[in-house]
Structures are given as C-alpha cells and as structure tokens.
Design a protein around this motif. Structure first.
Motif, PDB file in Angstrom:
ATOM      1  N   GLY A   1       0.817  -1.191   0.000  1.00  0.00           N
ATOM      2  CA  GLY A   1       0.000   0.000   0.000  1.00  0.00           C
ATOM      3  C   GLY A   1       0.858   1.250   0.000  1.00  0.00           C
ATOM      4  O   GLY A   1       2.087   1.196   0.077  1.00  0.00           O
ATOM      5  N   ILE A   2       0.227   2.408  -0.096  1.00  0.00           N
ATOM      6  CA  ILE A   2       0.924   3.688  -0.049  1.00  0.00           C
ATOM      7  C   ILE A   2       0.845   4.201   1.375  1.00  0.00           C
ATOM      8  O   ILE A   2      -0.249   4.293   1.942  1.00  0.00           O
ATOM      9  CB  ILE A   2       0.289   4.688  -1.029  1.00  0.00           C
ATOM     10  N   PRO A   3       1.974   4.538   1.991  1.00  0.00           N
ATOM     11  CA  PRO A   3       1.955   4.982   3.388  1.00  0.00           C
ATOM     12  C   PRO A   3       0.947   6.106   3.617  1.00  0.00           C
ATOM     13  O   PRO A   3       0.960   7.120   2.921  1.00  0.00           O
ATOM     14  CB  PRO A   3       3.390   5.468   3.615  1.00  0.00           C
ATOM     15  N   GLY A   4       0.070   5.906   4.586  1.00  0.00           N
ATOM     16  CA  GLY A   4      -0.888   6.926   4.968  1.00  0.00           C
ATOM     17  C   GLY A   4      -2.181   6.941   4.189  1.00  0.00           C
ATOM     18  O   GLY A   4      -3.116   7.637   4.564  1.00  0.00           O
ATOM     19  N   VAL A   5      -2.259   6.180   3.092  1.00  0.00           N
ATOM     20  CA  VAL A   5      -3.452   6.208   2.226  1.00  0.00           C
ATOM     21  C   VAL A   5      -4.341   5.017   2.552  1.00  0.00           C
ATOM     22  O   VAL A   5      -3.923   3.872   2.457  1.00  0.00           O
ATOM     23  CB  VAL A   5      -3.058   6.195   0.735  1.00  0.00           C
ATOM     24  N   GLY A   6      -5.586   5.295   2.919  1.00  0.00           N
ATOM     25  CA  GLY A   6      -6.486   4.233   3.338  1.00  0.00           C
ATOM     26  C   GLY A   6      -7.067   3.422   2.202  1.00  0.00           C
ATOM     27  O   GLY A   6      -7.207   2.207   2.316  1.00  0.00           O
ATOM     28  N   ALA A   7      -7.422   4.047   1.085  1.00  0.00           N
ATOM     29  CA  ALA A   7      -8.031   3.339  -0.042  1.00  0.00           C
ATOM     30  C   ALA A   7      -7.673   4.059  -1.330  1.00  0.00           C
ATOM     31  O   ALA A   7      -7.509   5.286  -1.348  1.00  0.00           O
ATOM     32  CB  ALA A   7      -9.548   3.263   0.118  1.00  0.00           C
TER      33      ALA A   7
ATOM     34  N   ALA B   1       6.783   6.086 -14.341  1.00  0.00           N
ATOM     35  CA  ALA B   1       6.178   7.369 -13.999  1.00  0.00           C
ATOM     36  C   ALA B   1       5.017   7.199 -13.022  1.00  0.00           C
ATOM     37  O   ALA B   1       4.898   7.928 -12.031  1.00  0.00           O
ATOM     38  CB  ALA B   1       5.705   8.080 -15.266  1.00  0.00           C
ATOM     39  N   LEU B   2       4.143   6.223 -13.299  1.00  0.00           N
ATOM     40  CA  LEU B   2       2.985   6.018 -12.434  1.00  0.00           C
ATOM     41  C   LEU B   2       3.387   5.625 -11.024  1.00  0.00           C
ATOM     42  O   LEU B   2       2.884   6.179 -10.035  1.00  0.00           O
ATOM     43  CB  LEU B   2       2.066   4.945 -13.025  1.00  0.00           C
ATOM     44  N   LEU B   3       4.308   4.678 -10.909  1.00  0.00           N
ATOM     45  CA  LEU B   3       4.682   4.199  -9.582  1.00  0.00           C
ATOM     46  C   LEU B   3       5.413   5.265  -8.789  1.00  0.00           C
ATOM     47  O   LEU B   3       5.265   5.358  -7.565  1.00  0.00           O
ATOM     48  CB  LEU B   3       5.523   2.933  -9.705  1.00  0.00           C
ATOM     49  N   GLN B   4       6.188   6.096  -9.461  1.00  0.00           N
ATOM     50  CA  GLN B   4       6.866   7.160  -8.734  1.00  0.00           C
ATOM     51  C   GLN B   4       5.884   8.244  -8.307  1.00  0.00           C
ATOM     52  O   GLN B   4       6.015   8.803  -7.225  1.00  0.00           O
ATOM     53  CB  GLN B   4       8.003   7.730  -9.571  1.00  0.00           C
ATOM     54  N   MET B   5       4.899   8.544  -9.149  1.00  0.00           N
ATOM     55  CA  MET B   5       3.901   9.533  -8.732  1.00  0.00           C
ATOM     56  C   MET B   5       3.039   8.999  -7.595  1.00  0.00           C
ATOM     57  O   MET B   5       2.489   9.768  -6.804  1.00  0.00           O
ATOM     58  CB  MET B   5       3.034   9.957  -9.925  1.00  0.00           C
ATOM     59  N   LEU B   6       2.909   7.687  -7.505  1.00  0.00           N
ATOM     60  CA  LEU B   6       2.166   7.083  -6.401  1.00  0.00           C
ATOM     61  C   LEU B   6       2.988   7.013  -5.129  1.00  0.00           C
ATOM     62  O   LEU B   6       2.562   7.460  -4.061  1.00  0.00           O
ATOM     63  CB  LEU B   6       1.717   5.667  -6.781  1.00  0.00           C
ATOM     64  N   ARG B   7       4.200   6.467  -5.222  1.00  0.00           N
ATOM     65  CA  ARG B   7       4.951   6.075  -4.036  1.00  0.00           C
ATOM     66  C   ARG B   7       6.011   7.083  -3.598  1.00  0.00           C
ATOM     67  O   ARG B   7       6.541   6.965  -2.493  1.00  0.00           O
ATOM     68  CB  ARG B   7       5.616   4.712  -4.267  1.00  0.00           C
TER      69      ARG B   7
ATOM     70  N   GLN C   1      -1.613  -4.366 -11.425  1.00  0.00           N
ATOM     71  CA  GLN C   1      -0.528  -5.266 -11.061  1.00  0.00           C
ATOM     72  C   GLN C   1       0.180  -4.839  -9.784  1.00  0.00           C
ATOM     73  O   GLN C   1       0.536  -5.667  -8.954  1.00  0.00           O
ATOM     74  CB  GLN C   1       0.488  -5.333 -12.202  1.00  0.00           C
ATOM     75  N   GLN C   2       0.392  -3.542  -9.630  1.00  0.00           N
ATOM     76  CA  GLN C   2       1.287  -3.053  -8.589  1.00  0.00           C
ATOM     77  C   GLN C   2       0.589  -2.419  -7.394  1.00  0.00           C
ATOM     78  O   GLN C   2       1.213  -2.243  -6.340  1.00  0.00           O
ATOM     79  CB  GLN C   2       2.238  -1.992  -9.190  1.00  0.00           C
ATOM     80  N   VAL C   3      -0.678  -2.054  -7.527  1.00  0.00           N
ATOM     81  CA  VAL C   3      -1.339  -1.223  -6.515  1.00  0.00           C
ATOM     82  C   VAL C   3      -2.559  -1.949  -5.948  1.00  0.00           C
ATOM     83  O   VAL C   3      -3.352  -2.515  -6.707  1.00  0.00           O
ATOM     84  CB  VAL C   3      -1.784   0.125  -7.142  1.00  0.00           C
ATOM     85  N   PRO C   4      -2.739  -1.951  -4.622  1.00  0.00           N
ATOM     86  CA  PRO C   4      -3.926  -2.579  -4.025  1.00  0.00           C
ATOM     87  C   PRO C   4      -5.165  -1.695  -4.190  1.00  0.00           C
ATOM     88  O   PRO C   4      -5.566  -0.976  -3.268  1.00  0.00           O
ATOM     89  CB  PRO C   4      -3.523  -2.731  -2.554  1.00  0.00           C
TER      90      PRO C   4
ATOM     91  N   SER D   1     -12.653 -12.522   1.147  1.00  0.00           N
ATOM     92  CA  SER D   1     -12.330 -13.645   0.271  1.00  0.00           C
ATOM     93  C   SER D   1     -11.761 -13.207  -1.058  1.00  0.00           C
ATOM     94  O   SER D   1     -11.271 -14.019  -1.829  1.00  0.00           O
ATOM     95  CB  SER D   1     -13.595 -14.481   0.013  1.00  0.00           C
ATOM     96  N   ARG D   2     -11.818 -11.893  -1.352  1.00  0.00           N
ATOM     97  CA  ARG D   2     -11.360 -11.432  -2.656  1.00  0.00           C
ATOM     98  C   ARG D   2      -9.842 -11.480  -2.716  1.00  0.00           C
ATOM     99  O   ARG D   2      -9.167 -10.976  -1.828  1.00  0.00           O
ATOM    100  CB  ARG D   2     -11.841 -10.001  -2.921  1.00  0.00           C
ATOM    101  N   ALA D   3      -9.280 -12.072  -3.752  1.00  0.00           N
ATOM    102  CA  ALA D   3      -7.833 -12.166  -3.914  1.00  0.00           C
ATOM    103  C   ALA D   3      -7.417 -11.471  -5.193  1.00  0.00           C
ATOM    104  O   ALA D   3      -8.132 -11.499  -6.183  1.00  0.00           O
ATOM    105  CB  ALA D   3      -7.393 -13.629  -3.946  1.00  0.00           C
ATOM    106  N   MET D   4      -6.247 -10.838  -5.174  1.00  0.00           N
ATOM    107  CA  MET D   4      -5.746 -10.113  -6.331  1.00  0.00           C
ATOM    108  C   MET D   4      -4.701 -10.955  -7.068  1.00  0.00           C
ATOM    109  O   MET D   4      -3.799 -11.510  -6.446  1.00  0.00           O
ATOM    110  CB  MET D   4      -5.093  -8.800  -5.871  1.00  0.00           C
ATOM    111  N   PRO D   5      -4.788 -11.041  -8.396  1.00  0.00           N
ATOM    112  CA  PRO D   5      -3.829 -11.853  -9.153  1.00  0.00           C
ATOM    113  C   PRO D   5      -2.550 -11.097  -9.452  1.00  0.00           C
ATOM    114  O   PRO D   5      -2.508  -9.887  -9.360  1.00  0.00           O
ATOM    115  CB  PRO D   5      -4.585 -12.135 -10.447  1.00  0.00           C
ATOM    116  N   SER D   6      -1.538 -11.822  -9.843  1.00  0.00           N
ATOM    117  CA  SER D   6      -0.312 -11.206 -10.334  1.00  0.00           C
ATOM    118  C   SER D   6      -0.355 -11.250 -11.850  1.00  0.00           C
ATOM    119  O   SER D   6      -0.576 -12.290 -12.453  1.00  0.00           O
ATOM    120  CB  SER D   6       0.909 -11.963  -9.817  1.00  0.00           C
ATOM    121  N   ILE D   7      -0.147 -10.097 -12.471  1.00  0.00           N
ATOM    122  CA  ILE D   7      -0.161 -10.029 -13.930  1.00  0.00           C
ATOM    123  C   ILE D   7       1.280 -10.048 -14.406  1.00  0.00           C
ATOM    124  O   ILE D   7       2.085  -9.237 -13.971  1.00  0.00           O
ATOM    125  CB  ILE D   7      -0.864  -8.750 -14.416  1.00  0.00           C
ATOM    126  N   VAL D   8       1.627 -10.962 -15.275  1.00  0.00           N
ATOM    127  CA  VAL D   8       2.984 -11.070 -15.785  1.00  0.00           C
ATOM    128  C   VAL D   8       2.948 -10.761 -17.269  1.00  0.00           C
ATOM    129  O   VAL D   8       2.144 -11.295 -18.015  1.00  0.00           O
ATOM    130  CB  VAL D   8       3.559 -12.482 -15.553  1.00  0.00           C
TER     131      VAL D   8
END
Length: 384
Positions: free
Chosen positions: A117-123, A217-223, A250-253, A375-382
């Motif tokens: 998750g992103i520190p401090g972000v609830g959803a 770019a996306l992951l850096q703007m997020l994290r 793939q990368q974000v909950p 019960s919801r599970a998230m897949p890994s996308i490769v």
C-alpha cells in the motif's frame, strides 16, 4: 549551460555496472528510452523480477550519476520487471514488499505477491473509461471534491500521462518541490492534494511514452509523493485498457474502479471493455456513472436526452454492478471545468454538486463493502 540531452544521460549511465558487476546497464540493454523535460530525467531499468530488491543499489547509483549532470535537477528512475527482456531458467517470482502505511497490502491470487500500500493512504479508487471524451477527468475531480465534502481526507492522482488535465481543471500552476529523501510535495487546491505529470512538463509538450516508462512514472507519482494521511486517493486513469491500467492493477492494491460512460451505445461498447478488464484482473468494480445523461434547457426547463438516456443504468443491471448515478450535461460543468473552478467547490449547494455528493456516498459505501469481503484475492499479472 547547455541543454541536457539523451546522449549525455546515457553516457553517464555507462558508468553504472550491471547486475553481478558485469558490463554496464546501457550496453546490456537494461535502460528504457530516456525522456528529459524541464531539467528532469525519466527512465527505467529492467531487471529480473526476483532480484528487484537486491538490485535497488544499482537503481540508486543510476539516479545519483544522472543527477550529477549539469542542468539535471531531478531524476525519476524505477526498476521494472519484464520476463521477456530478462528470461530466467526458473520461474520468476515477483518481489514481496512489506505492507506500509495503514493501507494493508492485498494478497495476490494464484501464487502472486502482495502489493504494498501507499503509506498513509487508506483506499485507492481508479476512475476509468473505455474511451476518451466521456468526461472522465471532470468526473474524477468532482468525485474527489464530493468525497471531501462528505467528510473524507482526499488526494487526487492524474494518471493520464498522455493528456494530463488536472492542472487546468483545478487551476494549479507551478512545479512540485522535492523534500526529504526522494519525496516530492504534492500540489494543493480546494483542500485536495494533487499530483500530475502536467506539473512536471509544459502543457504543449507532446508526451511519448513506452511501456516501461509508463510503469516508472505512475509508480513514482504514487509512491514518491508525500501524500500524508488520506482516507482515499482518487486516480484519474487514461482512457482505454493499456499499460497504465495494467500497472495499476498489477502493482497497486486498488479498493475498486469506477467506470464513466455516456448513455449512447458507442460509448457503452467501450465501457464494457474497461469493465471486462477490471473484472479479469479481479479489481472490484464499484459501479458505473452515466455522464452527460441529459440536458435541461436553462431558458425553458425542457429536458433533452441528447445522447440517449439510461444506457449505463441498463448496462449496470445487465452485468450486475451498482449504478452510481446520472450526471447532467450542463453549461456550468463545462464553464467551471475550463475555468479551474469545479462545480462541487464553486457551487457546493447547487443541484449538480448534490448529484456528485450522492455518487460519492454510493462509491464510498461500495468501498466499505468491498473491504469487508475478505475472500477477494488479487492476481499477479505477468507480461508475456
């Protein structure tokens, strides 16, 4: 001072040793296309997925040497994993980052890794559409403001890196400031914390992105943004079902996705693609918003269904997802969007603001319900 060029960056990166201290990261073909704008350099380094944590010092070294170039005041560098670019003898497993913040990591299904998750972000809520021109960004802005009006602490990420519009929609100018470590401070207006590629590049610059650069770019703007404590981060996605959507899934909950469509069949055909994509990657679909649902003439009060009416509601009923509401087509929405004064902020007691607040309440209700579904599970996308 001469302008920074791609060749200058690549020459510096040739001083960075590759994995296992063999060769350098440029000649080994690990560096993505380098993009330079306003003194900032953007690129990613492709590594085997199971060695991402181990090779973090290599990424840091690449960032350090690029920042040493005269004229470079910041570098955005990320490690990306592409099995095709870095084949392994054994099956590749993705790194398993530890959960951070109070947004818990969600476990991926089918043997995949948890997503930090992103520190401090609830959803985190994605606002998406199957095509452009349906008012997705305007909906994202007003949804974020409506969630805030309903009592939540809200941030807004403009993930539409091809055509970022948040600087104009929220009347924000200037550049974000870098603070401690690699973090940058988000821009703010109307009480929202906002990050957009539009703050980093000029409005008229044509953005040309390849897959690894989109991920970076996306992951850096997020994290790497100091979001602080937020109940919810609204993410305005680019239209379609491409690399940006896959990166987010793939990368974000993600807590879920909101689909925006207009009523006519042409828009709904594309909206179905967005719905199908999120369902395929097991991201909860929080519901559908019908934008430009109807028009009421201000002089006569007569209603016109310019694009038809009710198509999004019928589609939601057909596939069994919530229908979140109808947003009318009004001159006020267009005028305030162009002026950077969104209706929920500029006319909080108006009829359209009430519509957005009702939609926001339904969205948050769906997020709360989705959180309770353990019960919801998230897949890994490769990427194959």
């Amino acid at each position: 001072m001469p302008d920074v060029t791609r060749e200058m960056v690549l020459e510096k990166l040739r001083t960075v040793r590759g994995p296992d201290m063999e060769g350098n990261i440029v000649d080994l073909g690990l560096v993505s296309d380098v993009f330079i704008s306003d003194g900032k350099a953007y690129f990613s380094i492709t590594v085997p997925a199971d060695r991402a944590k181990e090779l973090e010092p290599m990424r840091a070294a690449a960032e350090r040497v690029v920042r040493e170039i005269p004229g470079v005041n910041a570098a955005m560098v990320a490690l990306t994993a592409d099995r095709k670019a870095a084949p392994q003898k054994a099956p590749v497993e993705r790194p398993r980052p530890a959960p951070t913040g109070h947004a818990p990591a969600q476990r991926a299904g089918r043997g995949g890794a948890p997503k930090a998750g992103i520190p401090g972000v609830g959803a985190i809520i994605a606002v998406a559409s199957g095509k452009g021109g349906v008012g997705k960004s305007t909906t994202s802005v007003n949804l974020a403001l409506a969630l805030q009006a309903n009592g939540l602490k809200v941030g807004l990420l403009d993930a539409d890196i091809y055509g970022p519009s948040m600087p104009r929609l929220l009347k924000i100018s200037g550049r974000p400031q870098q603070i401690e470590g690699r973090l940058i401070r988000p821009m703010e207006n109307y009480g929202l914390k906002v990050m957009s590629m539009g703050f980093l590049v000029d409005e008229e610059v044509a953005m040309i992105w390849r897959g690894p650069m989109i991920q970076s770019a996306l992951l850096q703007m997020l994290r790497e943004v100091a979001w602080g404590e937020l109940d919810v981060l609204v993410v305005d996605m680019p239209p379609g079902t491409g690399d940006a959507q896959l990166t987010m899934a793939q990368q974000v909950p993600l807590a879920g996705a909101v689909i925006v469509s207009t009523p006519q069949d042409l828009a709904l055909v594309d909206a179905r693609k967005g719905l199908a994509m999120f369902r395929k990657v097991e991201v909860p679909v929080l519901g559908i918003v019908e934008n430009m649902s109807y028009f009421v003439a201000p002089d006569t009060g007569r209603r016109y269904d310019i694009f038809g009416h009710g198509g999004a509601r019928k589609e939601a009923e057909r596939i069994g997802v919530p229908f979140l509401g109808e947003v009318p087509l009004t001159m006020g929405i267009r005028e305030t969007s162009d002026a950077g004064t969104p209706l929920v902020a500029s006319e909080p007691d108006g009829e359209v603001a009430r519509v957005y607040r009702d939609i926001a309440a339904r969205v948050w209700g769906e997020v709360t319900a989705a959180r309770q579904d353990k019960s919801r599970a998230m897949p890994s996308i490769v990427f194959e």
